[in-house]
Design an enzyme around this catalytic site. Structure first.
Site, PDB file in Angstrom:
ATOM      1  N   HIS A 185      -0.165  -3.231 -27.772  1.00  0.00           N
ATOM      2  CA  HIS A 185      -1.329  -2.968 -26.915  1.00  0.00           C
ATOM      3  C   HIS A 185      -1.385  -1.529 -26.416  1.00  0.00           C
ATOM      4  O   HIS A 185      -2.365  -1.128 -25.790  1.00  0.00           O
ATOM      5  CB  HIS A 185      -1.315  -3.907 -25.703  1.00  0.00           C
ATOM      6  CG  HIS A 185      -1.592  -5.334 -26.058  1.00  0.00           C
ATOM      7  ND1 HIS A 185      -2.857  -5.832 -26.213  1.00  0.00           N
ATOM      8  CD2 HIS A 185      -0.750  -6.355 -26.304  1.00  0.00           C
ATOM      9  CE1 HIS A 185      -2.788  -7.118 -26.521  1.00  0.00           C
ATOM     10  NE2 HIS A 185      -1.520  -7.453 -26.589  1.00  0.00           N
ATOM     11  N   GLU A 191       5.102  -7.640 -29.013  1.00  0.00           N
ATOM     12  CA  GLU A 191       3.644  -7.867 -29.005  1.00  0.00           C
ATOM     13  C   GLU A 191       2.967  -6.970 -27.970  1.00  0.00           C
ATOM     14  O   GLU A 191       1.871  -6.468 -28.185  1.00  0.00           O
ATOM     15  CB  GLU A 191       3.316  -9.333 -28.701  1.00  0.00           C
ATOM     16  CG  GLU A 191       3.384 -10.231 -29.917  1.00  0.00           C
ATOM     17  CD  GLU A 191       2.711 -11.577 -29.693  1.00  0.00           C
ATOM     18  OE1 GLU A 191       1.511 -11.612 -29.397  1.00  0.00           O
ATOM     19  OE2 GLU A 191       3.409 -12.605 -29.817  1.00  0.00           O
ATOM     20  N   LYS A 217      -1.889 -14.757 -27.854  1.00  0.00           N
ATOM     21  CA  LYS A 217      -2.397 -13.791 -26.874  1.00  0.00           C
ATOM     22  C   LYS A 217      -3.774 -13.238 -27.247  1.00  0.00           C
ATOM     23  O   LYS A 217      -4.620 -13.032 -26.405  1.00  0.00           O
ATOM     24  CB  LYS A 217      -1.439 -12.601 -26.752  1.00  0.00           C
ATOM     25  CG  LYS A 217       0.029 -12.953 -26.604  1.00  0.00           C
ATOM     26  CD  LYS A 217       0.352 -13.379 -25.190  1.00  0.00           C
ATOM     27  CE  LYS A 217       1.831 -13.467 -24.910  1.00  0.00           C
ATOM     28  NZ  LYS A 217       2.731 -13.842 -25.939  1.00  0.00           N
ATOM     29  N   GLY A 245      12.774 -18.930 -30.158  1.00  0.00           N
ATOM     30  CA  GLY A 245      13.017 -17.679 -29.445  1.00  0.00           C
ATOM     31  C   GLY A 245      12.954 -18.011 -27.958  1.00  0.00           C
ATOM     32  O   GLY A 245      13.116 -19.168 -27.541  1.00  0.00           O
ATOM     33  N   GLY A 246      12.695 -16.984 -27.151  1.00  0.00           N
ATOM     34  CA  GLY A 246      12.686 -17.180 -25.705  1.00  0.00           C
ATOM     35  C   GLY A 246      11.754 -18.309 -25.290  1.00  0.00           C
ATOM     36  O   GLY A 246      12.133 -19.186 -24.505  1.00  0.00           O
ATOM     37  N   ILE A 247      10.532 -18.331 -25.825  1.00  0.00           N
ATOM     38  CA  ILE A 247       9.567 -19.338 -25.358  1.00  0.00           C
ATOM     39  C   ILE A 247       9.985 -20.732 -25.797  1.00  0.00           C
ATOM     40  O   ILE A 247      10.022 -21.664 -24.990  1.00  0.00           O
ATOM     41  CB  ILE A 247       8.143 -18.991 -25.851  1.00  0.00           C
ATOM     42  CG1 ILE A 247       7.681 -17.719 -25.162  1.00  0.00           C
ATOM     43  CG2 ILE A 247       7.176 -20.148 -25.573  1.00  0.00           C
ATOM     44  CD1 ILE A 247       6.297 -17.247 -25.523  1.00  0.00           C
ATOM     45  N   GLY A 272      10.343 -10.698 -28.733  1.00  0.00           N
ATOM     46  CA  GLY A 272       9.076 -10.948 -29.430  1.00  0.00           C
ATOM     47  C   GLY A 272       7.884 -10.601 -28.549  1.00  0.00           C
ATOM     48  O   GLY A 272       6.923  -9.947 -28.984  1.00  0.00           O
ATOM     49  N   THR A 273       7.943 -11.024 -27.288  1.00  0.00           N
ATOM     50  CA  THR A 273       6.847 -10.747 -26.348  1.00  0.00           C
ATOM     51  C   THR A 273       6.713  -9.247 -26.115  1.00  0.00           C
ATOM     52  O   THR A 273       5.608  -8.699 -26.085  1.00  0.00           O
ATOM     53  CB  THR A 273       7.123 -11.476 -25.022  1.00  0.00           C
ATOM     54  OG1 THR A 273       6.917 -12.857 -25.237  1.00  0.00           O
ATOM     55  CG2 THR A 273       6.244 -11.008 -23.907  1.00  0.00           C
TER      56      THR A 273
HETATM   57  C1  IKT Z   1       2.357 -14.231 -21.641  1.00  0.00           C
HETATM   58  O1  IKT Z   1       3.456 -14.532 -22.106  1.00  0.00           O
HETATM   59  O2  IKT Z   1       1.528 -15.066 -21.299  1.00  0.00           O
HETATM   60  C2  IKT Z   1       2.000 -12.788 -21.548  1.00  0.00           C
HETATM   61  C3  IKT Z   1       3.013 -11.921 -20.852  1.00  0.00           C
HETATM   62  C4  IKT Z   1       2.713 -11.828 -19.400  1.00  0.00           C
HETATM   63  C5  IKT Z   1       3.269 -12.964 -18.644  1.00  0.00           C
HETATM   64  C6  IKT Z   1       2.809 -12.927 -17.229  1.00  0.00           C
HETATM   65  C7  IKT Z   1       3.714 -13.688 -16.323  1.00  0.00           C
HETATM   66  C8  IKT Z   1       3.460 -13.259 -14.917  1.00  0.00           C
HETATM   67  C9  IKT Z   1       4.488 -13.634 -13.906  1.00  0.00           C
HETATM   68  O3  IKT Z   1       5.477 -14.316 -14.224  1.00  0.00           O
HETATM   69  O4  IKT Z   1       4.300 -13.243 -12.747  1.00  0.00           O
HETATM   70  C10 IKT Z   1       2.963 -10.498 -21.385  1.00  0.00           C
HETATM   71  C11 IKT Z   1       1.624  -9.922 -21.490  1.00  0.00           C
HETATM   72  N1  IKT Z   1       3.600 -10.421 -22.661  1.00  0.00           N
END
Ligand code: IKT
Length: 372
Positions: free
Chosen positions: A241, A237, A166, A12-14, A233-234
């Protein structure tokens, strides 16, 4: 540092952006990647490493690895220059050696990949020769990543596992496996994305001025207009919250239902008191109590600009009695992709250094920073 062969579970994206970032980092060779339908493994590099380690007893320097550009083009669905839409089947390529991509063909659309129903099993099978595995899979069941780790441990893997999970509660599940990882020779780096991850590490550095830390506030801003598709996906998630939802709701909701929630907030959602593992990871590193850590932020899917500057504020008392707040800020020009995937690979390399030094078990991002 000697070369590091690594695999990515999840494209996926990551997963995809990590492969892309790795092209600009030294000593990293991607040798395997998979998603739910396909797996690509560079057996040539793995075999050459096996031959070389057999003769010298040391890790080899390997060249090559997966063709990241081709894999990215395939998974982003634009490799078929003729606009073909036939789903990839078998290991087949068309007459130009270019696979046809179908909707959601994913990794299987790459000429380097084969379709599979058991992608993780195939990477586990090849893992004898893989230094590090980045687990870039969504974690909608809390024990999913720990169970993936079990599969590697059960297969006798000796190397590095890294995740970008997370939720705070998953850390205990990994800690419960410490003895097994230590016996096995596994170095597990948990929570190695942005938050937890990069920002947890930043908090650990910022805490060094203090003999007592009172509060850690992590506040992030993400603009995801063009990046929305890549990061569904992010976002899913994150929805979990919101006070009216939980992880089970978020897992079960359709894409349309997720989008309806986003629309309710006009595309800009503010999160408070997120259950992010920065808290337990800072506590287990001895920096502060978990209850003194807060994580929140703003997600804006209507713009690529960050809606707020990502900031870590650490408040504490110095040895000479002063109270102060150290602040760490990410530049608004840096993207979430840069701030998740760069650190994930940085922590992966830190894990490999530990592993090669014979240090096994479970490490958080703050453990890989100056001690407190
Ligand atoms: C994560 O993927 O670590 C969590 C996500 C937040 C990323 C923060 C990046 C900050 C930036 O680029 O300035 C989110 C909570 N899904």
């Amino acid at each position: 540092m000697d070369n590091v062969n690594f695999a990515v579970l999840g494209c996926g994206g990551i997963g995809r952006r990590t492969l892309e970032v790795s092209k600009d980092m030294d000593h990293l060779t991607p040798v395997a990647a998979c998603d739910r339908n396909g797996v690509a493994v560079d057996h040539d590099v793995l075999e050459s490493r096996r031959d070389s380690s057999g003769s010298s007893g040391t890790r080899s320097v390997s060249d090559g690895g997966l063709d990241v550009d081709e894999l990215l083009a395939a998974t982003e669905g634009n490799i078929a220059s003729d606009g073909g839409t036939t789903a990839a089947s078998g290991s087949g390529a068309d007459s130009d050696g270019v696979k046809q991509t179908g909707e959601n063909a994913g990794v299987a659309a790459s000429v380097q990949a084969d379709p599979t129903e058991e992608p993780i099993a195939e990477i586990v099978e090849a893992s004898d020769d893989i230094d590090a595995v980045l687990i870039a899979l969504p974690n909608f069941e809390h024990d999913f990543i720990p169970r993936v780790a079990d599969r590697f441990a059960d297969a006798g893997y000796e190397g590095v596992l890294v995740d970008v999970l997370k939720r705070s509660r998953v850390i205990d599940m990994l800690d419960d496996r410490t003895d097994e990882f230590e016996q096995q020779g596994i170095t597990f780096v948990c929570g190695a994305g942005a938050t937890p991850g990069f920002l947890t590490g930043a908090a650990a550095i910022a805490a060094q001025s203090f003999v007592e830390v009172h509060e850690v506030e992590i506040w992030w801003g993400v603009g995801l207009k063009s990046g929305y598709e890549d990061n569904r996906g992010t976002v899913r998630e994150d929805i979990a919250h919101l006070p009216e939802y939980d992880i089970d709701d978020a897992r079960e909701m359709s894409d349309a239902e997720i989008e309806a929630v986003i629309d309710e907030y006009d595309g800009v959602i503010e999160f408070e008191d997120m259950e992010h593992a920065d808290d337990v990871l800072l506590e287990r590193a001895g920096i502060c109590d978990a209850e003194d850590v807060t994580v929140g932020g703003i997600l804006d899917v209507t713009s690529d600009e960050k809606p707020t500057t990502t900031t870590v504020r650490v408040t504490g008392t110095t040895f000479d009695g002063e109270t102060g707040t150290n602040t760490f800020e990410l530049d608004d020009a840096t993207s979430m992709a840069a701030n998740v995937n760069g650190p994930a690979l940085g922590y992966l390399k830190a894990g490999v250094r530990r592993n090669r030094a014979g240090e096994y078990g479970v490490f958080g991002p703050a453990d890989l920073m100056p001690g407190f």
